[in-house]
Design a protein around this motif. Structure first.
Motif, PDB file in Angstrom:
ATOM      1  N   ASP A 243       0.849  -1.184   0.000  1.00 20.78           N
ATOM      2  CA  ASP A 243       0.000   0.000   0.000  1.00 20.78           C
ATOM      3  C   ASP A 243       0.888   1.239   0.000  1.00 20.78           C
ATOM      4  N   LYS A 244       0.772   2.048  -1.043  1.00 20.67           N
ATOM      5  CA  LYS A 244       1.591   3.252  -1.150  1.00 20.67           C
ATOM      6  C   LYS A 244       1.415   4.162   0.063  1.00 20.67           C
ATOM      7  N   ALA A 245       0.279   4.131   0.694  1.00 20.76           N
ATOM      8  CA  ALA A 245       0.038   4.998   1.853  1.00 20.76           C
ATOM      9  C   ALA A 245       0.967   4.664   3.016  1.00 20.76           C
ATOM     10  N   THR A 246       1.556   3.472   3.004  1.00 18.19           N
ATOM     11  CA  THR A 246       2.458   3.065   4.087  1.00 18.19           C
ATOM     12  C   THR A 246       3.926   3.207   3.700  1.00 18.19           C
ATOM     13  N   ASP A 247       4.225   3.711   2.504  1.00 23.06           N
ATOM     14  CA  ASP A 247       5.595   3.718   1.989  1.00 23.06           C
ATOM     15  C   ASP A 247       5.875   5.072   1.343  1.00 23.06           C
ATOM     16  N   GLU A 248       6.680   5.878   1.997  1.00 24.25           N
ATOM     17  CA  GLU A 248       6.929   7.240   1.526  1.00 24.25           C
ATOM     18  C   GLU A 248       8.046   7.328   0.500  1.00 24.25           C
ATOM     19  N   VAL A 249       8.798   6.250   0.260  1.00 27.52           N
ATOM     20  CA  VAL A 249       9.969   6.355  -0.612  1.00 27.52           C
ATOM     21  C   VAL A 249       9.869   5.525  -1.888  1.00 27.52           C
ATOM     22  N   ARG A 250       9.056   4.476  -1.894  1.00 25.55           N
ATOM     23  CA  ARG A 250       8.986   3.595  -3.052  1.00 25.55           C
ATOM     24  C   ARG A 250       7.684   3.814  -3.813  1.00 25.55           C
ATOM     25  N   ASN A 251       7.691   3.360  -5.068  1.00 27.02           N
ATOM     26  CA  ASN A 251       6.493   3.374  -5.894  1.00 27.02           C
ATOM     27  C   ASN A 251       6.336   2.022  -6.579  1.00 27.02           C
ATOM     28  N   GLN A 252       5.277   1.912  -7.341  1.00 27.38           N
ATOM     29  CA  GLN A 252       4.950   0.648  -7.998  1.00 27.38           C
ATOM     30  C   GLN A 252       4.480   0.963  -9.426  1.00 27.38           C
ATOM     31  N   HIS A 253       5.333   1.696 -10.151  1.00 27.33           N
ATOM     32  CA  HIS A 253       4.939   2.168 -11.474  1.00 27.33           C
ATOM     33  C   HIS A 253       4.890   1.037 -12.501  1.00 27.33           C
ATOM     34  N   VAL A 254       5.958   0.238 -12.584  1.00 26.82           N
ATOM     35  CA  VAL A 254       5.996  -0.812 -13.608  1.00 26.82           C
ATOM     36  C   VAL A 254       5.286  -2.064 -13.097  1.00 26.82           C
ATOM     37  N   ASP A 255       4.846  -2.894 -14.038  1.00 21.89           N
ATOM     38  CA  ASP A 255       4.187  -4.149 -13.664  1.00 21.89           C
ATOM     39  C   ASP A 255       5.185  -5.159 -13.119  1.00 21.89           C
ATOM     40  N   ALA A 256       6.375  -5.170 -13.707  1.00 22.59           N
ATOM     41  CA  ALA A 256       7.353  -6.199 -13.358  1.00 22.59           C
ATOM     42  C   ALA A 256       8.762  -5.683 -13.616  1.00 22.59           C
ATOM     43  N   VAL A 257       9.725  -6.307 -12.962  1.00 22.50           N
ATOM     44  CA  VAL A 257      11.148  -6.063 -13.190  1.00 22.50           C
ATOM     45  C   VAL A 257      11.771  -7.396 -13.561  1.00 22.50           C
ATOM     46  N   GLU A 258      12.428  -7.445 -14.699  1.00 22.93           N
ATOM     47  CA  GLU A 258      13.027  -8.699 -15.167  1.00 22.93           C
ATOM     48  C   GLU A 258      14.511  -8.475 -15.442  1.00 22.93           C
ATOM     49  N   VAL A 259      15.347  -9.354 -14.897  1.00 26.27           N
ATOM     50  CA  VAL A 259      16.787  -9.253 -15.063  1.00 26.27           C
ATOM     51  C   VAL A 259      17.285 -10.516 -15.766  1.00 26.27           C
ATOM     52  N   VAL A 260      17.965 -10.321 -16.887  1.00 27.80           N
ATOM     53  CA  VAL A 260      18.624 -11.419 -17.590  1.00 27.80           C
ATOM     54  C   VAL A 260      20.117 -11.264 -17.356  1.00 27.80           C
ATOM     55  N   MET A 261      20.716 -12.288 -16.747  1.00 28.07           N
ATOM     56  CA  MET A 261      22.129 -12.261 -16.406  1.00 28.07           C
ATOM     57  C   MET A 261      22.860 -13.249 -17.310  1.00 28.07           C
ATOM     58  N   GLU A 262      23.703 -12.727 -18.177  1.00 33.41           N
ATOM     59  CA  GLU A 262      24.526 -13.600 -19.004  1.00 33.41           C
ATOM     60  C   GLU A 262      25.802 -12.871 -19.355  1.00 33.41           C
ATOM     61  N   ARG A 263      26.801 -13.647 -19.678  1.00 33.20           N
ATOM     62  CA  ARG A 263      28.108 -13.052 -19.938  1.00 33.20           C
ATOM     63  C   ARG A 263      28.052 -12.164 -21.179  1.00 33.20           C
ATOM     64  N   ALA A 264      28.425 -10.901 -20.998  1.00 36.31           N
ATOM     65  CA  ALA A 264      28.423  -9.942 -22.093  1.00 36.31           C
ATOM     66  C   ALA A 264      29.347  -8.799 -21.726  1.00 36.31           C
ATOM     67  N   ASP A 265      30.092  -8.291 -22.702  1.00 40.50           N
ATOM     68  CA  ASP A 265      30.955  -7.153 -22.423  1.00 40.50           C
ATOM     69  C   ASP A 265      30.145  -5.865 -22.510  1.00 40.50           C
ATOM     70  N   PRO A 266      30.687  -4.744 -22.005  1.00 44.40           N
ATOM     71  CA  PRO A 266      29.917  -3.494 -22.000  1.00 44.40           C
ATOM     72  C   PRO A 266      29.376  -3.076 -23.371  1.00 44.40           C
ATOM     73  N   PRO A 267      30.144  -3.205 -24.471  1.00 44.47           N
ATOM     74  CA  PRO A 267      29.549  -2.836 -25.763  1.00 44.47           C
ATOM     75  C   PRO A 267      28.314  -3.668 -26.111  1.00 44.47           C
ATOM     76  N   ALA A 268      28.345  -4.961 -25.782  1.00 41.94           N
ATOM     77  CA  ALA A 268      27.180  -5.813 -26.073  1.00 41.94           C
ATOM     78  C   ALA A 268      25.983  -5.395 -25.232  1.00 41.94           C
ATOM     79  N   VAL A 269      26.222  -5.036 -23.977  1.00 41.71           N
ATOM     80  CA  VAL A 269      25.131  -4.560 -23.124  1.00 41.71           C
ATOM     81  C   VAL A 269      24.581  -3.253 -23.687  1.00 41.71           C
ATOM     82  N   GLY A 270      25.477  -2.365 -24.104  1.00 47.50           N
ATOM     83  CA  GLY A 270      25.048  -1.100 -24.681  1.00 47.50           C
ATOM     84  C   GLY A 270      24.200  -1.283 -25.921  1.00 47.50           C
TER      85      GLY A 270
END
Length: 571
Positions: A243-270
């Protein structure tokens, strides 16, 4: 990126080679973990996301589950500054079935869990040196459960039958902390994610064990973990009972957060980000384009060490040579710090970086400019290294195993440092390790004691800024050979330990600064580490075209606060 009105919806996609060290708040100690933990675990106090790093609010804790910050004016802090009374806000819920309110008992459980012998808190000394009775609780826990493969029932039995004398529950919404000594940084300590609440369901789980990672995580924040494959994939979705009313610092704008972790150099990430396949980098230092080296946007907020070299002082290799300060001092002269700086410049790291000379970098309490191991132009002095090694009894050099992460600039940094040592007549065996395993491996002293590594190159960002004298020296150098330690090389000096305690006892800020500096000098005289580079605590991370309100947070090593990001619709 002109939109200023938050938009609800979409999946925020992160991509890169990094990994969390741990998912469990009781164990996780590094920026990637804290970036994610902020989404599902709450503390009594936390930091707000503030766009201007020169704004003092960016580094000042605010109430999270607590109703207010205790002060003498609101009767939450005793006149002698030894007793803190913290009142909890109503309506903060666990995503259990049925939902259940977070209580003071959940926070006590969280404090007990960070003392566990299986996978404990990396900065446990912040707490045991400050809260009355917590050191005794941790020592009794280690004695009662001396093995690292303890079952959940054994851990819970100890925790539920023993108390930390300096933490009392007055009722479900009131906690009282009694301190050993006044601590002006105590609210900062309570804002470290180790101090998260822990539900009773965690009594049935091994801290950060497989069952915890796969379906065991409970949330009281805006998102909850729905899938986790360590070092490969993470997905969080909206927590329906937050409940946002109980949390003064966080929000819930996006539906989900997804992280894909795989070996890649900075240019590939860019390329992933600029093509629209990803929105933000995960761990890889990919920056917005710039034509001139940036200035410090934090106004000397408090620099980090990245990288620094740690000597394994308990390694049995080379007849235990690294246990001898004179050997470590000799090695400290070998390294070409400018060569490492050039590596990061080629990477376009996007931040102020320069050669480091002390354990406390600029902008942090205790910093004073000094250099015990000067070399011409910071380029290293292999001849002096070789001569000092011969004086120490090693005219034929040493053979060292250099452990390093296998992503981003780390392999190149390791090769550069290895070449420096080889010019001084030292044989170096490089030992690459995946990011997913690196810090957890270092936090287990058994690997150091077995001589599996001799030298390694981690990084260190202070846990908080401002009054942060202890934020480098205590976790990095105070004697601590328990699992979960951040004193990776098992360095131990009784005088360092004594001075740390003296600094913590000192109320006068100028005197405390002087004592922290004396500790820094002593650690460097012992050559427990070799500082290589110091850098400003923020960089202009590359953002995808639909990302809005991405605010870097110094306390999570300049990564973005994901709880405040929203996504614009693509036109």
């Amino acid at each position: 990126m002109s939109s200023t009105q938050p938009r609800r919806g979409g999946t925020l996609r992160l991509y890169g080679p990094g990994s969390m060290d741990h998912l469990d708040p009781a164990s996780a100690y590094y920026a990637l973990g804290h970036q994610v933990i902020r989404l599902f675990a709450r503390q009594l106090f936390t930091y707000p996301a503030v766009k201007d790093l020169r704004d003092w609010r960016a580094i000042t804790p605010v109430p999270d589950v607590a109703v207010e910050v205790p002060t003498t004016y609101n009767a939450g802090l005793s006149v002698n500054h030894l007793t803190y009374t913290v009142r909890l806000r109503r309506g903060v819920l666990w995503d259990t079935t049925p939902p259940r309110e977070v209580t003071a008992h959940d926070f006590v459980r969280g404090f007990k869990r960070m003392c566990n012998p299986v996978c404990g808190a990396g900065a446990i000394r912040y707490f045991t040196s400050t809260i009355r009775g917590m050191a005794e609780f941790a020592a009794a826990y280690a004695a009662a459960v001396p093995h690292a493969d303890a079952a959940p029932a054994e851990l819970a039995a100890f925790q539920n039958s023993h108390e930390i004398s300096g933490i009392r529950v007055l009722d479900d919404r009131t906690l009282v902390f009694e301190l050993l000594r006044p601590a002006a940084d105590f609210v900062h300590i309570l804002a470290v994610p180790f101090a998260s609440a822990a539900p009773v369901e965690y009594d049935a789980l091994v801290p950060d064990g497989e069952e915890f990672r796969h379906g065991g995580v409970r949330s009281n924040g805006p998102y909850r973990v729905v899938a986790y494959d360590h070092g490969r994939h993470l997905r969080l979705e909206r927590n329906p009972v937050w409940d946002k009313a109980t949390d003064e610092v966080r929000n819930q704008h996006v539906d989900a957060v997804e992280v894909v972790m795989e070996r890649a150099d900075p240019p590939a990430v860019g390329r992933k980000i600029t093509s629209g396949e990803a929105d933000l980098s995960w761990a890889s230092p990919v920056t917005e384009p710039y034509s001139a080296n940036p200035t410090d946007p934090g106004n000397d907020l408090g620099y980090a060490l990245n990288p620094y070299l740690v000597f394994n002082t308990v390694s049995p290799n080379n007849g235990g040579a690294l246990a001898r300060p004179e050997v470590r001092r000799a090695l400290a002269y070998a390294f070409d710090k400018v060569a490492v700086l050039d590596i990061y410049d080629r990477l376009a790291a996007g931040t102020v970086m320069r050669p480091a000379r002390s354990a406390i970098p600029p902008g942090n309490v205790g910093y004073e400019l000094f250099d015990l191991y000067p070399t011409p132009g910071d380029r290293g002095d292999p001849d002096r290294c070789r001569a000092l090694l011969a004086e120490a009894g090693y005219p034929d050099g040493l053979t060292l195993t250099f452990l390093h992460r296998d992503v981003d600039a780390n392999p190149e940094v390791a090769k550069s440092c290895a070449a420096d040592l080889e010019r001084a007549g030292i044989t170096v065996d490089l030992l690459p390790m995946g990011h997913a395993d690196y810090y957890a491996y270092l936090q287990d002293p058994a690997h150091a004691e077995a001589g599996e590594w001799d030298l390694t190159s981690p990084s260190w960002t202070p846990d908080w800024f401002g009054n942060n004298g202890r934020a480098f020296l205590q976790p990095m150098f105070q004697t601590n050979r328990a699992r979960g330690t951040s004193n990776y090389g098992c360095y131990s000096n009784p005088e360092v330990d004594r001075l740390i305690e003296e600094a913590l006892t000192t109320v006068d800020e100028d005197r405390a600064h002087d004592i922290w500096h004396r500790v820094d000098e002593l650690v460097m005289r012992d050559a427990a580490i070799v500082p290589i580079l110091e850098h400003a605590p923020t960089i202009p991370h590359l953002k995808g075209s639909r990302v809005r309100n991405a605010i870097p947070m110094p306390t999570i090593d300049r990564w973005f606060d994901l709880s405040n990001v929203w996504l614009e619709r693509e036109s």
